[in-house]
Design a protein around this motif. Structure first.
Motif, PDB file in Angstrom:
ATOM      1  N   THR A  18      20.130  40.862  -9.144  1.00  0.00           N
ATOM      2  CA  THR A  18      19.168  40.427 -10.152  1.00  0.00           C
ATOM      3  C   THR A  18      18.538  39.148  -9.615  1.00  0.00           C
ATOM      4  OG1 THR A  18      20.399  41.388 -11.977  1.00  0.00           O
ATOM      5  CG2 THR A  18      18.892  39.596 -12.525  1.00  0.00           C
ATOM      6  N   VAL A  19      17.225  39.048  -9.714  1.00  0.00           N
ATOM      7  CA  VAL A  19      16.507  37.923  -9.123  1.00  0.00           C
ATOM      8  C   VAL A  19      15.681  37.181 -10.165  1.00  0.00           C
ATOM      9  CG1 VAL A  19      16.384  38.941  -6.834  1.00  0.00           C
ATOM     10  CG2 VAL A  19      14.558  39.395  -8.460  1.00  0.00           C
ATOM     11  N   GLY A  20      15.444  35.903  -9.887  1.00  0.00           N
ATOM     12  CA  GLY A  20      14.546  35.087 -10.695  1.00  0.00           C
ATOM     13  C   GLY A  20      13.220  34.986  -9.971  1.00  0.00           C
ATOM     14  N   LEU A  21      12.141  35.253 -10.687  1.00  0.00           N
ATOM     15  CA  LEU A  21      10.807  35.235 -10.089  1.00  0.00           C
ATOM     16  C   LEU A  21       9.845  34.424 -10.934  1.00  0.00           C
ATOM     17  CD1 LEU A  21      10.475  39.035  -9.215  1.00  0.00           C
ATOM     18  CD2 LEU A  21      11.093  37.182  -7.656  1.00  0.00           C
ATOM     19  N   VAL A  22       8.896  33.791 -10.278  1.00  0.00           N
ATOM     20  CA  VAL A  22       7.787  33.122 -10.959  1.00  0.00           C
ATOM     21  C   VAL A  22       6.587  34.045 -10.826  1.00  0.00           C
ATOM     22  CG1 VAL A  22       6.253  31.125 -10.990  1.00  0.00           C
ATOM     23  CG2 VAL A  22       8.685  30.829 -10.474  1.00  0.00           C
ATOM     24  N   VAL A  23       6.040  34.443 -11.965  1.00  0.00           N
ATOM     25  CA  VAL A  23       4.921  35.377 -12.004  1.00  0.00           C
ATOM     26  C   VAL A  23       3.719  34.655 -12.608  1.00  0.00           C
ATOM     27  CG1 VAL A  23       4.089  37.582 -12.906  1.00  0.00           C
ATOM     28  CG2 VAL A  23       6.520  37.300 -12.345  1.00  0.00           C
TER      29      VAL A  23
END
Length: 105
Positions: A18-23
């Motif tokens: 599971t990853v954290g992303l800035v969109v």
């Protein structure tokens, strides 16, 4: 659309993590579509960072759907949030306040 190198890798060859992303969404994009896409990938919308940017958490398997969403301008890992300005650094001194200028020996 800009995708950072790690995001391109996840999109093309997703792992189990599971990853954290800035969109970042374009000015005319609807955040509701982002919410729906993230929820469909078993992820969550973590925070509204302002200026059309959102912090999301989702399995790598959902990265392709996220990147394919209309209105997405940029996707990067959340590691970019750790690259802020350190307010304790003096312009004339090095990090931590040490004078890094060359010294005569």
């Amino acid at each position: 659309m800009y995708l950072s190198h790690p995001v391109r890798r996840m999109r093309n060859d997703p792992g189990e993590a599971t990853v954290g992303l800035v969109v970042e969404l374009g000015d005319d994009a609807e955040p509701a579509s982002l919410r729906e896409t993230v929820a469909a990938a078993n992820g969550e919308l973590v925070d509204d960072l302002g200026f059309g940017c959102w912090l999301v958490s989702l399995p790598e398997a959902g990265v392709d759907a996220l990147c394919s969403l209309d209105g997405v301008v940029r996707v990067e890992t959340d590691a970019t949030l750790e690259r802020g300005v350190d307010e304790t650094v003096d312009a004339d001194l090095g990090e931590g306040g040490a004078d890094d200028s060359p010294r005569e020996v």
